[in-house]
Motif scaffolding. Sequence first.
Motif, PDB file in Angstrom:
ATOM      1  N   GLY A  51     -45.857  27.438  -9.686  1.00 52.48           N
ATOM      2  CA  GLY A  51     -46.997  28.343  -9.737  1.00 52.48           C
ATOM      3  C   GLY A  51     -48.061  27.865 -10.705  1.00 52.48           C
TER       4      GLY A  51
ATOM      5  N   ALA B  64     -50.212  25.356  -9.006  1.00 52.38           N
ATOM      6  CA  ALA B  64     -50.729  25.744  -7.687  1.00 52.38           C
ATOM      7  C   ALA B  64     -52.106  25.155  -7.419  1.00 52.38           C
TER       8      ALA B  64
ATOM      9  N   TYR C  88     -53.090  28.174  -1.539  1.00 53.56           N
ATOM     10  CA  TYR C  88     -52.197  27.250  -2.240  1.00 53.56           C
ATOM     11  C   TYR C  88     -51.031  27.994  -2.892  1.00 53.56           C
ATOM     12  N   VAL C  89     -51.257  29.237  -3.251  1.00 54.20           N
ATOM     13  CA  VAL C  89     -50.168  30.062  -3.783  1.00 54.20           C
ATOM     14  C   VAL C  89     -49.217  30.451  -2.658  1.00 54.20           C
TER      15      VAL C  89
ATOM     16  N   LEU D  98     -46.866  27.535  -1.708  1.00 53.83           N
ATOM     17  CA  LEU D  98     -45.689  27.303  -2.539  1.00 53.83           C
ATOM     18  C   LEU D  98     -44.647  28.404  -2.360  1.00 53.83           C
TER      19      LEU D  98
ATOM     20  N   GLY E 158     -48.566  32.821  -9.675  1.00 61.88           N
ATOM     21  CA  GLY E 158     -49.268  31.622  -9.249  1.00 61.88           C
ATOM     22  C   GLY E 158     -50.753  31.678  -9.560  1.00 61.88           C
TER      23      GLY E 158
ATOM     24  N   GLY F  95     -51.589  29.393 -12.588  1.00 61.86           N
ATOM     25  CA  GLY F  95     -52.369  28.321 -11.988  1.00 61.86           C
ATOM     26  C   GLY F  95     -53.760  28.243 -12.584  1.00 61.86           C
TER      27      GLY F  95
END
Length: 268
Positions: free
Chosen positions: A95, A98, A116-117, A120, A168, A172
């Motif tokens: 996270g 991210a 992008y979170v 993952l 995240g 992030g």
Amino acid sequence: MLRTDGSGILEVLREVRDGWRWRELWMTLGWRDVQTRHRRSRIGPFWNTLSLAFVATCIGGLYGGIMARPMSDYIPHLVTGYMIWTLLQALVIEGKDAFVSNASAIREIAVPATVYVYKLLWKNLIIFGFNSLVYVAVLGLFRVSPFPNIVFVLPAMAVILLNGIWVGLLLGLVNVRYRDLGQLVPNAMRLAFFVTPILWYPDSVSGLRTIFVDFNPFYYFIELLRAPLLGQAPSSLIWTVTLAITLIGWGITMPVYAHWRRRIAFWV
């Protein structure tokens, strides 16, 4: 001043919603990450399954004796705890990366950063699925029935994933600005593993050592999912604490993310 007005919060919520609409993209990318991790391997993602099976066999045999617990009790406790920990640890460690690990895409492709979170989260749900094969084998071997309380698995997983989103977004964001976080988090998670009831039982500590249970947020999230996987219902305390952490986490993340999110592309 942080942007705490309603418009900023609404923008964050819209980004969370818009990221979900790109699910075909992040589901494809998440699966590709799993495949890339095991490139040129004959058994591919099943290495995750074998790793957990190795832990169950070796660590279970050793610590089961140390804990003086029957294998039929300790192995299911260990396997479920370890597979949940693997998920939680990945949501925290990955996270924080991210945005950093997707720097090129963020600068070049106009998609919500929440994509992008979600990627993952999806990637680690797939890995969790492969690890679940060991869990199913353990249930059959030791004749553990998760019914009827296994129905709590879905709301428990939903709570974990809701926390994974804000973790995240927050970590992030902080990590793209302060890269020292990238060194701090993995070290902190290694320590957290040993002070969280995974290899040991919560009721095996007493006195001041109970702070490692009572004030350990990972314990509550592990127990939230481990209990129904073992056929038990999570207690009201477990639900209360995890939902409180969820609300507090989102309450902190939304104004922070609303204020700084437009700078992510410049910082990465």
